[in-house]
Design an enzyme around this catalytic site. Structure first.
Site, PDB file in Angstrom:
ATOM      1  CG  LEU A  44      25.848  21.891  11.219  1.00  0.00           C
ATOM      2  CD1 LEU A  44      27.012  21.559  12.144  1.00  0.00           C
ATOM      3  CD2 LEU A  44      24.535  21.530  11.869  1.00  0.00           C
ATOM      4  CG  ASP A  45      20.976  27.275  10.630  1.00  0.00           C
ATOM      5  OD1 ASP A  45      21.180  27.280   9.401  1.00  0.00           O
ATOM      6  OD2 ASP A  45      19.846  27.080  11.147  1.00  0.00           O
ATOM      7  N   PRO A  46      24.923  29.088  11.726  1.00  0.00           N
ATOM      8  CG  PRO A  46      25.448  31.215  10.885  1.00  0.00           C
ATOM      9  CD  PRO A  46      24.465  30.085  10.731  1.00  0.00           C
TER      10      PRO A  46
END
Length: 306
Positions: A44-46
Site C-alpha cells: 500500500l502506498d504511504p
C-alpha cells in the site's frame, strides 16, 4: 536490552496507518512480535491506509494467494483538479470547473463497472526494461505503455459533497485506483485525482478484523499471538485434500502420487489428520508437491537418512 527473535507462524490482519510505507509498517509489526521472518501480501502506498495482511514464518510461502485476490477500497476522488501523479502527492497541473449532476455521475460509474482497460500510470512500480516506471517519471521521461484489461466488480457511490466523491470499489488484481479516479474525472469532463485511499478488503479478509499499531502496542505478547490466524487461512478458497502420513512423506521426498478426487485439476490445500501440511498440484490424476511446510520436508529428510 534487545529481546531475542523467535520462530513464529501465522497471519495478522493489520490496519496500516497513513504516511508509513508497507515495508516500514511490516518492520514495526515484526519487531513487536519478535518474529524471525515476516512478509506482507502486496504493498500500500504511504498515502493509503487500511488492510495489510502480514505473514510470519511459514505463512510467507502462501502470500501469492492474496496477491491474486480481488481487492476492495474506499477511494476519495477530488473533482476539478488533475495532478502530476494522479493522487494528492503530486502538483496540481490543471483545474477545471465542476458541472456534474447526479444522472451524469451515475451513468459514468455504470460505464466503469465491468471489464475496462487501463493505461498503467507513469508514477507506478510497474517495470519497463528492468526499471520501475516511477524512476522514468522522476527523470521527466515517458515510456510507451499498453492498456491492460482489469475488472471492476462493484463501483458504488458512498458519499458526494461538492467536488469530492467517496467510492466503494471492488476490483481485480492489477487495478490502479488512481487511474480509475483520473479516468472518471475525464469522463465527467472536469478532471480528477485520487485524494485518499483506504483498503477495506482482500479476498475474504475484511478491515473490520484488522488491528492498528496502537492496539498491538497496548497488548502483551500472549494477546498479540492470540490474534494470529492459522497458516491455511490464506488458502481456504482452494479445495481440501486429506492424506495419510505415508502419502505426505512421499510428497515431501519429491514424489508424485497417483490420486483422483473427482474434482477439476488444480491446486489443493493438503492435510494429515486435520493438520495443514501445504499445497499440492493435482493434474491428470497425479498429485505433485507445490509448497510444503518445512517440518514436513525435515521429517522426510529424517526418514531418508535412517
Amino acid at each position: 536490552m534487545t529481546r531475542s527473535k523467535r520462530v513464529l507462524d501465522g497471519v495478522l490482519l493489520f490496519d496500516k496507518p497513513l504516511q508509513l510505507s508497507s515495508n516500514v509498517a511490516l518492520q514495526k509489526v515484526r519487531r513487536l512480535f519478535r518474529a524471525e521472518k515476516a512478509g506482507h501480501t502486496g504493498t500500500l502506498d504511504p498515502l493509503a491506509t487500511g488492510l495489510l495482511p502480514i505473514c510470519f514464518g511459514e505463512a510467507t510461502k502462501f502470500t501469492h494467494a492474496l496477491l491474486d485476490a480481488d481487492k476492495r477500497y474506499l477511494a476519495t476522488v477530488r473533482l476539478g483538479q488533475r495532478t502530476s501523479t494522479g493522487d494528492a502527492e503530486g502538483e496540481v497541473v490543471e483545474q477545471r470547473a465542476v458541472k456534474v449532476d447526479a444522472e451524469q455521475l451515475h451513468q459514468v460509474l455504470r460505464a466503469f463497472t465491468g471489464v475496462i482497460h487501463q493505461l498503467p500510470p507513469m508514477y507506478s512500480a510497474l517495470k519497463y526494461q528492468g526499471k520501475p516506471l516511477y524512476e522514468y517519471f522522476r527523470q521527466g521521461e515517458t515510456v510507451e505503455r499498453a492498456a491492460r484489461p482489469v475488472s471492476i466488480h462493484e463501483l458504488n457511490l458512498q458519499h458526494w459533497a461538492g467536488d469530492e466523491l467517496v467510492l466503494d470499489v471492488r476490483c481485480s488484481k492489477g487495478t490502479y485506483i488512481r487511474t480509475l479516479a483520473e479516468d472518471i474525472g475525464e469522463a465527467l469532463g472536469c478532471g480528477a485525482h485520487l485524494a485518499g485511499l483506504r483498503r477495506t478488503g482482500i479476498g475474504d479478509f475484511h478491515l473490520g478484523d484488522a488491528l492498528t499499531l496502537p492496539q498491538l502496542e497496548a497488548m502483551d505478547e500472549a494477546g498479540r499471538d492470540a490474534r494470529l490466524m492459522p497458516l491455511d487461512s490464506l488458502v481456504l478458497n482452494l479445495p481440501k485434500l486429506e492424506l495419510d502420513a505415508v502419502q505426505a512423506g512421499r510428497l515431501a521426498q519429491g514424489q508424485r502420487l497417483a490420486l483422483q478426487d473427482g474434482r477439476p485439476d488444480g491446486r489443493r490445500r493438503m492435510y494429515v489428520a486435520e493438520a495443514f501440511i501445504g499445497l499440492g498440484d493435482l493434474s491428470a490424476g497425479r498429485l505433485s508437491p507445490d509448497r510444503l511446510l518445512s517440518r514436513i520436508a525435515k521429517a522426510a529428510a529424517g526418514q531418508k537418512s535412517t
